[in-house]
Design a protein around this motif. Structure first.
Motif, PDB file in Angstrom:
ATOM      1  N   THR A  39      43.393  36.014  39.030  1.00 25.88           N
ATOM      2  CA  THR A  39      42.508  37.050  38.479  1.00 25.88           C
ATOM      3  C   THR A  39      43.010  38.462  38.787  1.00 25.88           C
ATOM      4  OG1 THR A  39      41.122  36.973  40.493  1.00 25.88           O
ATOM      5  CG2 THR A  39      40.484  35.544  38.646  1.00 25.88           C
ATOM      6  N   THR A  85      41.604  32.252  43.964  1.00 27.23           N
ATOM      7  CA  THR A  85      41.883  33.637  44.354  1.00 27.23           C
ATOM      8  C   THR A  85      42.207  33.725  45.838  1.00 27.23           C
ATOM      9  OG1 THR A  85      40.413  34.482  42.626  1.00 27.23           O
ATOM     10  CG2 THR A  85      40.947  35.974  44.433  1.00 27.23           C
ATOM     11  N   GLU A  89      44.470  41.762  38.186  1.00 27.41           N
ATOM     12  CA  GLU A  89      44.642  42.485  36.934  1.00 27.41           C
ATOM     13  C   GLU A  89      46.060  42.995  36.752  1.00 27.41           C
ATOM     14  OE1 GLU A  89      43.954  44.230  33.272  1.00 27.41           O
ATOM     15  OE2 GLU A  89      42.799  42.739  34.389  1.00 27.41           O
ATOM     16  N   ASN A 141      44.553  29.824  39.042  1.00 29.47           N
ATOM     17  CA  ASN A 141      43.944  30.805  38.148  1.00 29.47           C
ATOM     18  C   ASN A 141      44.006  32.175  38.816  1.00 29.47           C
ATOM     19  OD1 ASN A 141      42.402  32.316  36.424  1.00 29.47           O
ATOM     20  ND2 ASN A 141      40.794  30.798  36.195  1.00 29.47           N
TER      21      ASN A 141
END
Length: 292
Positions: free
Chosen positions: A123, A46, A125, A121
């Motif tokens: 995250t 992130t 939204e 990855n």
């Protein structure tokens, strides 16, 4: 034979207990460490994505991407193709992608990779929603390509066939056309729905975006018949027979008209009620009322 005294027995028992305790403690620490590393890894991804987003970037060719990105593009991104690549020096890549998989809520989205080519990855939204699917296609499905050839996808891995076609035809901008009717499985409840045409597909996707019931407002009560542009009649007695309509379009890729549903027909609404629709005007009105 030598007999152990009480002191020796006690010493051995204590040593065994210590060994067992050490093993259990090590196992606990290993598990906790693994979980911590997993969480830290997610946080690191992130953070790195945020740094790539905010950094100055230069546009590079998709051929400059590390070869290990093929793991992602042959996996979850098999249905996607690259439209733009930006490199944040010392950080990683921001890659704009598009897809011909209309099960996705949006056709365009962004993904991120490390300098070594590992997909990060994400995250976020907002970005995740663009690639979200509210249904899956029931394979096989067919696409008519701009040169009027047909590509059949028999499994989700076969999406790479579409990408390969465009790599072999780099000057072509027209996109592949999905051949209807198609069956889909809704992720919401696992039910199977038959989409007769693009209007049905658009309605399902609109309901997905709006968070409404994804099921079709009504379905045709079989049997029904279709008159095709060459005046041939196709009778659909059961769900599997819809493939006969699809086969006609595959055999006639230059057809500019759609087959017409022959009226009257009965339709069954979500609540189980059945109604008779007399003509195309009433059918269009029934579909329109579903959007209200």
């Amino acid at each position: 034979m030598r007999t152990l005294n009480l002191k020796e027995t006690t010493s051995k028992s204590s040593f065994l207990l210590l060994a067992i305790s050490t093993f259990i403690l090590s196992l606990f620490l290993f598990t906790s460490c693994s979980e911590s590393e997993s969480i830290d890894g997610l946080q690191d991804d992130t953070t790195l994505i945020e740094k790539i987003e905010s950094a100055s970037k230069i546009t590079v060719s998709d051929t400059d991407l590390p070869t290990s990105t093929s793991i992602a593009f042959n996996g979850d991104l098999a249905d996607s193709f690259v439209t733009n690549v930006e490199l944040a020096s010392g950080l990683g890549y921001k890659v704009a992608i598009e897809t011909d998989n209309e099960a996705r809520e949006e056709s365009k989205s962004d993904v991120f990779f490390t300098l070594q080519g590992r997909q990060l990855n994400d995250t976020n939204e907002r970005r995740a929603k663009k690639r979200r699917k509210c249904f899956e296609f029931v394979f096989p499905i067919d696409f008519i390509m701009p040169d009027d050839t047909t590509i059949t996808l028999s499994a989700k891995e076969d999406w790479t066939l579409i990408r390969a076609w465009y790599q072999e035809n780099p000057d072509t901008r027209e996109r592949a056309q999905l051949v209807f009717p198609v069956d889909i499985i809704l992720k919401e409840d696992g039910s199977t729905q038959t989409l007769i045409d693009r209007d049905d597909l658009i309605a399902v996707k609109q309901n997905c975006r709006a968070g409404k019931d994804k099921r079709k407002c009504f379905k045709l009560v079989l049997p029904v018949t279709f008159t095709m542009p060459d005046a041939s009649i196709i009778e659909v007695n059961e769900r599997d027979d819809f493939k006969l309509v699809r086969e006609w379009y595959k055999d006639n890729p230059n057809a500019t008209e759609k087959g017409s549903l022959n009226f009257p027909v009965d339709v069954e609404y979500r609540d189980g009620t059945v109604a008779t629709i007399e003509d195309q005007t009433a059918y269009d009105a029934a579909k329109e009322s579903c959007r209200d």
